[in-house]
Scaffold this active site. Sequence first.
Site, PDB file in Angstrom:
ATOM      1  N   CYS A  56      -2.844   7.912   3.842  1.00 51.90           N
ATOM      2  CA  CYS A  56      -1.902   7.732   2.694  1.00 51.90           C
ATOM      3  C   CYS A  56      -3.741   7.855   1.780  1.00 51.90           C
ATOM      4  O   CYS A  56      -3.490   7.544   0.241  1.00 51.90           O
ATOM      5  CB  CYS A  56      -1.912   6.183   2.509  1.00 51.90           C
ATOM      6  N   GLU A 106       1.005  -1.187  -0.352  1.00 53.53           N
ATOM      7  CA  GLU A 106      -0.543  -0.228   0.146  1.00 53.53           C
ATOM      8  C   GLU A 106       1.032   1.551  -0.244  1.00 53.53           C
ATOM      9  O   GLU A 106       2.159   1.203   1.516  1.00 53.53           O
ATOM     10  CB  GLU A 106      -0.404  -0.361   1.344  1.00 53.53           C
TER      11      GLU A 106
END
Length: 681
Positions: free
Chosen positions: A297, A258
Amino acid sequence: MTLHRVHSFAAGHWVPPGASAREIADAATGEVCALAGHDGLDFGAMRAHALRRGGPALRAMGFHDRAGMLKALAQHLQGHREALYRLSYHTGATLSDSRIDIDGGIGTLFVFASKGRRELPDGDVCVDGATEMLSRQGTFVGQHICTPLRGVAVHINAFNFPVWGMLEKLAPTLLAGMPAIVKPATATGYVAEAAMRLIVESGILPEGAVQLVSGGAGDLLDRLDGQDVVSFTGSAATAAKLRATPALFEHSVRFVAEQDSLNATILGPDAAPGSAEFDLFVREIHREMTAKAGQKCTAIRRVIVPEARVDAVIDAVAMRLFETRIGAPDREDTAMGALVSQEQRRDVLHAVARIGSEAERVFGDPSDFEVHGADVQKGAFLPPILFRCADPDGAHRVHDTEAFGPVATVMGYRDLDHAATLANRGGGSLVVSLVTRDPLVARQVALGAGAFHGRIYINNATSMAESTGHGSPLPHMVHGGPGRAGGGEELGGIRGVMHYMQRTAVQGSPDMITAITGQWTKGAARPEAPAHPFTRTFGDLAVGDTLTTAEREVTLADIEHFAEFTGDRFYAHMDEAAAARNPFFPGRVAHGYLLLSFAAGLFVEPSEGPVLANTGLENLRFMKPVSPGARIRARLTVKRKTRRTDSYGEVRWNVEIVDAEGATVGEYDLLTMVAYARPGV
């Protein structure tokens, strides 16, 4: 200020920082608050400890026991949040930011604990999908199963969420039955270490289940093989470097990433200024720019709005940003704290310069802003910075440069296809959001952008009171994205658990499949129970135990009485000529629910006993119509057993209704709660 000496936890021992330990500065004051780093851990011994102690102990527990372990761990950490909050201020996080991190991580443990109990079997083998019939007579069948990998999960986490980032990976890993070695980012590793100490010292996890690397990962990745997993969160550049480790390639080590993500939000064409949706859109942008000082994020980096509303959006967002109080993170009146470090501040400013080469800065001057309760020079502070890109089609930097801080760029779109195209220019993201009241707009954007984004978040006035926010990945839903976002997935409920398990196709007779899965498979042995199953306790019942009932005739009078009593006078039950014209029926037939009622009457034991309640009926199918005069009986078989509480468990029964010729006319799963002891005992 207390100096935190950040330890590693290796092979059951706490290892203090070495002589080469790195100094870590408080994000707001610039003062040294921690020392982290080691002079060399024995990574071979750490992996061996996980494989010899942690893995076997976890696998011996079974899914439900591990779920209970996660719940106990969440409850333990919940009682120690205040200490973690206080430590988290050093990272530049406000109390609100820390709650996202710490409470969010604990909440993730609770969710996986609950899902493990509700969705996984009470045993050590996960059955994946239905049994596949591989033979005419059903003597040879196939079943996919999932079992824990026999290696170690290496978790490499980012600096922005030291607690959530650790717990969101540990929850599915431990539930799967796999031990973990956690390597947090050094910049905030002191918070992760404090949480890990709470975990280890609780005694809830078995020895070897978790270990901690405070500092570099050394040659750990070189020691991995095909039974191990690497789960990484961080930059695309670091991910690429790690993926290139020869051992990972040679042994096909699973690598879940990720990474960078230029997330976007789209304002629907129906959301005009002054509407609830427009105001909601502005609030979402403000929150995503300022929460964690934009170091998320999932934060919004690109704001995509109808061309005619670019100015209105900029004005509204700028007004909210102007009112945002930047300051020392431990002050109650601070709305946005500091970035994690001066290094991170420099990285953001470098990205700001790249974006500024093709976009106009319309709010926020990094050389002129006010900080309350802290020194703007010593702390890693930045103001929120908003850009306007007049030519999003010709621009490149706004679509490929992530400023990992309080920075976003507004750009206009001509139509919805153009909006989706601009969102997709990011090359793959974790999330794209859409604010609209129009279902057709939502569908068009979902179809146009879905392939490029791991999550699509749609909000409007109807859902906004209960919605969780653009930037909040939930443990129930997948977190990850294609392309630039890493191509991986985390969370997603039980989907996340499967990353740490091996799916295996098992073929054999129904008896073999039953023995392996602990779940009765159609065609396997059905021993007649020594006593009526409803008179036996949960512990007395065995998978496969069967009751075959006496027969009962289904009469025309039964059908007509049922029709009058219930009001179900559907023509197939009441009109012979009409029923005969129906290609599915030979004439008048019994109601399916009449057959269910008769089946219950045939197999139920009316006396008080261990069976406490019928809680559900699943997978109901009617295979053959039953005409007046036919005779039916029922077969009741223990299919699966699941502990639920300290006093009772769930028994799933296969109920098969058969006619006098032995043909199955109906089948379903019956769920009952059965006590561990008989009444009065």
